[in-house]
Scaffold this active site. Structure first.
Site, short mmCIF file in Angstrom:
data_model
loop_
_atom_site.label_atom_id
_atom_site.label_comp_id
_atom_site.label_asym_id
_atom_site.label_seq_id
_atom_site.Cartn_x
_atom_site.Cartn_y
_atom_site.Cartn_z
N GLN A 127 5.55 6.79 -9.78
CA GLN A 127 5.98 5.52 -9.19
C GLN A 127 5.39 4.35 -9.96
O GLN A 127 4.16 4.18 -10.00
CB GLN A 127 5.51 5.44 -7.73
CG GLN A 127 5.95 4.16 -7.05
CD GLN A 127 5.23 3.92 -5.73
OE1 GLN A 127 4.09 4.29 -5.57
NE2 GLN A 127 5.91 3.28 -4.81
N GLY A 128 6.23 3.53 -10.58
CA GLY A 128 5.78 2.36 -11.33
C GLY A 128 6.07 1.09 -10.56
O GLY A 128 6.98 0.34 -10.92
N SER A 130 3.06 -0.88 -8.82
CA SER A 130 1.91 -1.79 -8.90
C SER A 130 1.66 -2.28 -10.32
O SER A 130 1.88 -1.55 -11.29
CB SER A 130 0.64 -1.07 -8.43
OG SER A 130 0.81 -0.55 -7.15
N SER A 162 0.24 7.12 -10.51
CA SER A 162 -0.25 8.50 -10.35
C SER A 162 0.61 9.47 -11.16
O SER A 162 1.84 9.41 -11.10
CB SER A 162 -0.23 8.91 -8.88
OG SER A 162 -1.02 8.04 -8.11
N GLU A 245 7.65 6.48 2.37
CA GLU A 245 6.34 6.76 1.78
C GLU A 245 5.52 7.77 2.59
O GLU A 245 5.06 8.78 2.08
CB GLU A 245 5.54 5.46 1.64
CG GLU A 245 4.07 5.65 1.29
CD GLU A 245 3.74 5.21 -0.11
OE1 GLU A 245 4.38 4.28 -0.60
OE2 GLU A 245 2.84 5.81 -0.71
C1 LIG Z 1 -5.14 6.85 -5.12
C2 LIG Z 1 -4.14 5.76 -5.42
C3 LIG Z 1 -2.94 6.10 -5.99
C4 LIG Z 1 -2.00 5.09 -6.29
N1 LIG Z 1 -0.83 5.46 -6.89
C5 LIG Z 1 0.08 4.52 -7.20
C6 LIG Z 1 1.30 4.86 -7.87
O1 LIG Z 1 1.54 6.04 -8.17
N2 LIG Z 1 2.14 3.89 -8.20
C7 LIG Z 1 1.91 2.57 -7.89
O2 LIG Z 1 2.76 1.75 -8.19
N3 LIG Z 1 0.76 2.20 -7.27
C8 LIG Z 1 -0.16 3.14 -6.93
N4 LIG Z 1 -1.35 2.77 -6.33
C9 LIG Z 1 -1.64 1.36 -6.14
C10 LIG Z 1 -1.61 0.87 -4.71
O3 LIG Z 1 -0.30 0.77 -4.24
C11 LIG Z 1 -2.34 -0.49 -4.70
O4 LIG Z 1 -3.69 -0.25 -5.05
C12 LIG Z 1 -2.27 -1.16 -3.35
O5 LIG Z 1 -0.97 -1.56 -3.05
C13 LIG Z 1 -3.22 -2.39 -3.29
O6 LIG Z 1 -2.99 -3.26 -4.34
P1 LIG Z 1 -4.16 -3.76 -5.31
O7 LIG Z 1 -4.94 -2.57 -5.75
O8 LIG Z 1 -3.54 -4.61 -6.35
O9 LIG Z 1 -5.12 -4.62 -4.39
P2 LIG Z 1 -4.89 -6.14 -3.95
O10 LIG Z 1 -3.51 -6.28 -3.40
O11 LIG Z 1 -5.29 -7.02 -5.07
O12 LIG Z 1 -5.92 -6.27 -2.76
C14 LIG Z 1 -7.31 -6.55 -2.97
C15 LIG Z 1 -7.95 -6.74 -1.61
O13 LIG Z 1 -7.37 -7.89 -0.95
C16 LIG Z 1 -6.85 -7.52 0.32
N5 LIG Z 1 -5.59 -8.24 0.58
C17 LIG Z 1 -4.57 -8.46 -0.29
N6 LIG Z 1 -3.58 -9.15 0.31
C18 LIG Z 1 -3.97 -9.36 1.60
C19 LIG Z 1 -3.38 -10.00 2.73
N7 LIG Z 1 -2.16 -10.56 2.65
N8 LIG Z 1 -4.08 -10.04 3.90
C20 LIG Z 1 -5.31 -9.46 3.99
N9 LIG Z 1 -5.94 -8.86 2.94
C21 LIG Z 1 -5.27 -8.79 1.78
C22 LIG Z 1 -6.56 -6.04 0.20
O14 LIG Z 1 -6.55 -5.40 1.48
C23 LIG Z 1 -7.71 -5.56 -0.68
O15 LIG Z 1 -8.87 -5.35 0.10
C24 LIG Z 1 -2.30 3.73 -6.01
C25 LIG Z 1 -3.52 3.40 -5.43
C26 LIG Z 1 -4.44 4.40 -5.13
C27 LIG Z 1 -5.75 4.01 -4.50
#
Ligand SMILES: Cc1cc2nc3c(=O)[nH]c(=O)nc-3n(C[C@H](O)[C@H](O)[C@H](O)COP(=O)(O)OP(=O)(O)OC[C@H]3O[C@@H](n4cnc5c(N)ncnc54)[C@H](O)[C@@H]3O)c2cc1C
Length: 394
Positions: A127-128, A130, A162, A245
């Site tokens: 999944q691309g 993020s 992933s 999901e």
């Molecule tokens: C094990 C794992 C596998 C993954 N696999 C994939 C994958 O295959 N493909 C893919 O595309 N992505 C994948 N992801 C990514 C995942 O979808 C993102 O990590 C997730 O959506 C959070 O985005 P971010 O890491 O950019 O954090 P951010 O969105 O930058 O968040 C940072 C912090 O700010 C808080 N925050 C952000 N916005 C708000 C809001 N509006 N209100 C309150 N708090 C807020 C969040 O809760 C967090 O604590 C994976 C993540 C993990 C951990």
């Protein structure tokens, strides 16, 4: 509330249990760094499910699935976990994201080509979605694609993808109209991972594995025929993907968690406790937390039964799915911390190892930290609950 399974559902359970008892692989699923071995194991297991008619239990029959009712899916995943069947990881995106999305939004040609390959265990999808600056706020994604003839030409970067390094296909979100309002200029496209211009760079996680990657796109040409839905219609398609999901496959994770609490109680009976106690379970505080964890797992099960039976009656999954998801992810972490407290210093000596060893609990603890991030962070889940369940003002 009284919930009972019908005679037909009990017959379904007996059939599933018998098949699983005879077919769950005896060999442990490969873990850790050898992703190729994990891929081969998972695809072989998927093929076995397919040959016996158990592939895609939630997929409609016309697309080769089992067409099981919600209650049957619940039963299947309970039995699946109870039998110790392999966790669905490398095949997760194909079965639970891409497949259902193509069924809902794909063209006839896309369905005909991809769905059988996913069900037969011939391909891995990733999944691309993020990007470094687009996670919770997915609509701010920047990876761009321009139309050139009958192709999209993609430039940009994804992150946390992933299993990108072992995948054939990717569900890729790109920005195709930078001038449009941000939800409107996005396209959902099937990206072949061997296309020229793709660079994959694995990221090492806290637990030591390389389960996700950065993916870079430098002028990657993807046929327009790979667009799912229409050009600039990707947000609608992505929302469909995300609605699949968690799905019912999540139920097997819950049963697995219940088993893990049982194993933790056994562990607490074997290892020495704090403050000079002969066994960890003799410590009042640890015993109280173990009892609470067991009760919480049961409470979550009851919430899930209620949610599934409501959805079965109304045909619509309720917003309480976010409550269950949030409760589950935080409960996993409470149980992981409890395991570290039961182990005491022994939990710091080794990372990884066979099931039941201290190092395996430590690995779980580290890996479990991602529970409240992936698939929507705990804060985002709380926002959804506040907004859609409690109707709080924004
Ligand atoms: C094990 C794992 C596998 C993954 N696999 C994939 C994958 O295959 N493909 C893919 O595309 N992505 C994948 N992801 C990514 C995942 O979808 C993102 O990590 C997730 O959506 C959070 O985005 P971010 O890491 O950019 O954090 P951010 O969105 O930058 O968040 C940072 C912090 O700010 C808080 N925050 C952000 N916005 C708000 C809001 N509006 N209100 C309150 N708090 C807020 C969040 O809760 C967090 O604590 C994976 C993540 C993990 C951990």
């Amino acid at each position: 509330m009284e919930l009972r399974f019908s005679a037909a559902e009990e017959a379904f359970r007996a059939e599933a249990r018998a098949w699983l008892a005879a077919n769950v692989p005896g060999a442990a699923r490969p873990r850790g760094e050898d992703l190729r071995a994990r891929r081969a194991f998972d695809l072989a297991w998927q093929r076995r499910l397919f040959d016996a008619g158990w592939a895609g239990v939630s997929w409609p029959r016309e697309y080769g699935g089992r067409g099981a009712t919600l209650m049957e899916q619940l039963i299947w995943y309970e039995e699946y976990a109870r039998a110790g069947a392999p966790e669905i990881t490398t095949t997760f995106v194909g079965l639970n994201h891409a497949g259902p999305t193509l069924i809902a939004c794909g063209s006839a040609a896309q369905k005909a080509y991809h769905l059988p390959r996913i069900l037969r265990g011939e391909v891995v999808w990733c999944q691309g979605f993020s990007e470094p600056n687009a996670g919770s706020d997915l609509a701010s994604l920047q990876t761009k694609a321009v139309v050139e003839g009958d192709h999209l030409v993609v430039t940009g970067q994804k992150i946390w993808t992933s299993f990108a390094q072992i995948a054939e296909f990717q569900e890729l979100l790109v920005r195709t109209d930078p001038a449009a309002p941000r939800h409107r200029g996005i396209t959902w496209v099937i990206c072949p991972m061997d296309a020229p211009g793709i660079t994959i760079r694995p990221i090492t996680t806290l637990a030591g594995g390389q389960d996700f990657c950065e993916v870079f796109y430098d002028g990657v040409r993807i046929p327009l025929a790979n667009v799912v839905g229409a050009l600039n219609d990707g947000w609608r398609v992505a929302m469909a993907t995300l609605s699949f999901e968690r799905g019912t496959a999540f139920l097997s994770e819950q049963v697995r968690l219940a088993r893990r609490v049982g194993a933790l109680v056994e562990l607490a009976r074997r290892v020495p406790g704090p403050r000079g106690r002969a066994r960890a379970v003799d410590d009042d505080e640890l015993a109280r937390r173990l009892a609470r964890a067991s009760a919480e797992v049961e409470a979550m099960r009851a919430m899930t039964y209620r949610s599934v039976s409501l959805a079965a009656q109304t045909g619509v999954p309720g917003a309480e799915a976010s409550i269950i998801r949030l409760f589950f992810s935080e409960l996993v972490q409470r149980i992981d911390v409890l395991a570290m407290d039961v182990l005491g210093a022994a939990g710091t000596r080794q990372l990884g190892g066979a099931e039941g060893t201290p190092g395996r609990w430590t690995e779980r603890y580290l890996a479990g930290l991602s529970q409240t991030i992936g698939g929507g962070t705990k804060d985002i889940q709380r926002n959804i609950i506040g907004d859609r369940v409690l109707g709080l003002p924004r």
